[in-house]
Design an enzyme around this catalytic site. Structure first.
Site, PDB file in Angstrom:
ATOM      1  N   ASN A  12       0.870  -1.178   0.000  1.00 21.68           N
ATOM      2  CA  ASN A  12       0.000   0.000   0.000  1.00 21.68           C
ATOM      3  C   ASN A  12       0.911   1.233   0.000  1.00 21.68           C
ATOM      4  O   ASN A  12       1.432   1.623   1.043  1.00 21.68           O
ATOM      5  CB  ASN A  12      -0.887  -0.049   1.247  1.00 21.68           C
ATOM      6  CG  ASN A  12      -1.830   1.132   1.341  1.00 21.68           C
ATOM      7  OD1 ASN A  12      -1.762   2.063   0.534  1.00 21.68           O
ATOM      8  ND2 ASN A  12      -2.704   1.110   2.326  1.00 21.68           N
ATOM      9  N   HIS A 184     -12.073   4.284  -0.561  1.00 22.04           N
ATOM     10  CA  HIS A 184     -12.187   3.332   0.562  1.00 22.04           C
ATOM     11  C   HIS A 184     -12.988   2.093   0.138  1.00 22.04           C
ATOM     12  O   HIS A 184     -13.564   1.407   0.988  1.00 22.04           O
ATOM     13  CB  HIS A 184     -12.926   3.934   1.780  1.00 22.04           C
ATOM     14  CG  HIS A 184     -12.195   5.018   2.493  1.00 22.04           C
ATOM     15  ND1 HIS A 184     -12.848   6.094   3.070  1.00 22.04           N
ATOM     16  CD2 HIS A 184     -10.880   5.211   2.756  1.00 22.04           C
ATOM     17  CE1 HIS A 184     -11.968   6.890   3.644  1.00 22.04           C
ATOM     18  NE2 HIS A 184     -10.759   6.383   3.459  1.00 22.04           N
ATOM     19  N   ARG A 245     -10.077  17.210   6.133  1.00 20.39           N
ATOM     20  CA  ARG A 245     -10.837  17.638   4.939  1.00 20.39           C
ATOM     21  C   ARG A 245     -12.207  18.155   5.351  1.00 20.39           C
ATOM     22  O   ARG A 245     -12.842  17.608   6.246  1.00 20.39           O
ATOM     23  CB  ARG A 245     -11.021  16.466   3.967  1.00 20.39           C
ATOM     24  CG  ARG A 245      -9.737  15.941   3.391  1.00 20.39           C
ATOM     25  CD  ARG A 245     -10.039  14.966   2.247  1.00 20.39           C
ATOM     26  NE  ARG A 245      -8.857  14.211   1.891  1.00 20.39           N
ATOM     27  CZ  ARG A 245      -8.714  12.896   2.103  1.00 20.39           C
ATOM     28  NH1 ARG A 245      -9.692  12.190   2.614  1.00 20.39           N
ATOM     29  NH2 ARG A 245      -7.596  12.310   1.759  1.00 20.39           N
ATOM     30  N   GLU A 388      -8.316  -3.908   5.326  1.00 23.88           N
ATOM     31  CA  GLU A 388      -8.123  -3.699   3.897  1.00 23.88           C
ATOM     32  C   GLU A 388      -7.033  -4.609   3.341  1.00 23.88           C
ATOM     33  O   GLU A 388      -7.131  -5.084   2.213  1.00 23.88           O
ATOM     34  CB  GLU A 388      -7.803  -2.222   3.632  1.00 23.88           C
ATOM     35  CG  GLU A 388      -9.031  -1.348   3.847  1.00 23.88           C
ATOM     36  CD  GLU A 388      -8.722   0.137   3.988  1.00 23.88           C
ATOM     37  OE1 GLU A 388      -8.302   0.551   5.088  1.00 23.88           O
ATOM     38  OE2 GLU A 388      -8.889   0.868   3.010  1.00 23.88           O
TER      39      GLU A 388
END
Ligand code: ADP
Length: 405
Positions: A12, A184, A245, A388
């Site tokens: 990743n 995601h 954000r 993940e």
């Protein structure tokens, strides 16, 4: 020893980091995990853990780029007898952030795939270049090994056009590849499936609202295992209030900051992506610290928390309407898995929708998937830890196995 290799290395690559895990897919166990941080700086750090014997090693000092980082990781793995040259290694699975509309599932990487991922750089300028370097370096280290790209956007490609399109001229949108892609996706796919499993049902029979609340945060509406809406859009900026954000805002805020505030496009980009959200509102983006401040009576932190929860609640309501029938709401990622006050506040007052949390169950800390709604609740509320890396490894291994048959 089994004849076919069963290990998958998951990579990743972020803009300045490289996370990796080596898994054995016979039992999904971790053999090694690690992280390279601050790539390109003088203070880079590699932390490697050989899970089987619990050994952890750290390297500090400059690591110039992702290529050097992956080579250092390969050396660490070799020291544990788990090197990239091992015949046990079946494939490398790469997280690739942006797959556009083209990649709807995990994909065996060839030159054409690389070209397409490269073409998507304008819509993922921070992520796709790092992902590409990770892939190319891995290819140079083990040229004949299958490499699989698992895209963050893939799970969301089932969204209907009504959810995926912005209400702008389609010709302009298509020319610039503007649409709602969502991110995601690997987490939303994994968590929605695990939620169905927790309910003892087939994913095809279950409608779930997944709330992935980490530093980045997104919600999705999953109908019978297929994503029908998600809160992030062209980029990860849209939707929920996040660590740094802003999430949703009136696009006119940007024109206003330009025309009236005298800010440049790059300055506004940095403001909205890196200096907004919880951090922009109260100076902290870690929910633990925000809760500590709220509990100590800090008004600024309380307002940040309230804005975060208000937005979250609006998305729960919106996705309830999108799905029509909801079987479960699942909380996941750093905040979702750990912050009981967030879960409690997000569903407070939604009893009319059949949603509630049991205070005692919500307070219990745990590692596995668990229900926190009261016994017999119409809509289940669940905490479902995301994984993940396991999802990427599972998808990678399934593809390689299929191709070898
Ligand atoms: P990402 O992968 O997006 O960086 P994570 O899913 O790891 O993020 O989530 C990180 C965030 O989770 C932290 O910024 C913090 O706000 C939150 N978090 C982690 N642990 C806790 C905890 N025990 N209580 C509350 N919030 C937590």
């Amino acid at each position: 020893m089994s004849s076919s290799p069963t290990r998958v290395l998951v990579l990743n690559s972020g803009s300045s980091s490289l996370k990796y895990q080596l898994l054995d897919m016979r039992d999904s166990s971790r053999l090694a995990v690690g992280l390279v941080e601050r790539i390109g700086e003088q203070t880079s750090r590699l932390k490697h853990t050989h899970v089987t014997n619990g050994d952890t090693r750290e390297q500090n000092g400059p690591i110039a780029d992702h290529e050097a980082a992956l080579k250092a990781v390969a050396e660490e793995l070799s020291r544990d007898g788990l090197g990239l040259d091992s015949p046990e290694l079946a494939a490398i699975g790469h997280r690739v952030v942006h797959g556009g509309m083209f990649f709807t599932e995990p994909t065996l990487i060839d030159d054409q795939v690389l070209t397409e991922v490269e073409r998507l750089i304008p819509v993922a300028p921070l992520h796709n270049p790092a992902n590409l370097t990770g892939i190319r370096t891995a290819q140079s280290l083990r040229p004949e090994l299958p490499q699989v790209a698992v895209f963050d956007t893939a799970f969301h490609t089932t969204m209907p056009e009504s959810a995926a399109r912005y209400a702008i001229d389609p010709k302009i949108a298509d020319r610039h590849r503007i649409r709602r892609y969502g991110f995601h996706g690997t987490s939303h796919a994994y968590v929605s499936r695990e939620t169905a499993r927790l309910l003892g049902k087939d994913p095809a029979d279950v409608n779930v609202i997944v709330l992935h609340l980490g530093n980045g945060a997104s919600a999705s509406a999953v109908e019978g295992g297929r994503c029908v809406d998600t809160s992030m859009g062209l980029t990860p900026l849209e939707g929920l209030v996040m660590g740094t954000r802003s999430g949703d805002l009136d696009p006119a805020v940007i024109f206003h900051l330009e025309r009236v505030g005298g800010m440049s496009t790059d300055e506004i980009d940095t403001l909205l992506n890196k200096r907004s959200g919880l951090f922009g509102l109260c100076g902290d983006n870690d929910m633990r610290e925000i809760r500590r401040r709220v509990d100590a009576g800090d008004e600024e932190a309380k307002l940040a928390f309230d804005i975060y929860i208000h937005r979250l609640k609006k998305y729960i309501g919106a996705y309830y309407a999108v799905l029509g029938r909801v079987d479960a709401v699942a909380f996941t990622a750093g905040v979702g898995e750990n912050a009981a006050p967030v879960r409690e506040a997000a569903v407070a007052g939604l009893e009319g929708l059949g949603l509630a949390v049991d205070a005692e169950l919500n307070a219990v800390r745990g590692d596995g998937p668990r229900l926190i709604s009261p016994e017999g609740a119409r809509v289940k509320v669940a905490v479902v830890p995301t994984d993940e890396e396991l999802e990427i490894a599972t998808q990678t291994y399934a593809l390689v196995e299929k191709n070898s048959r």
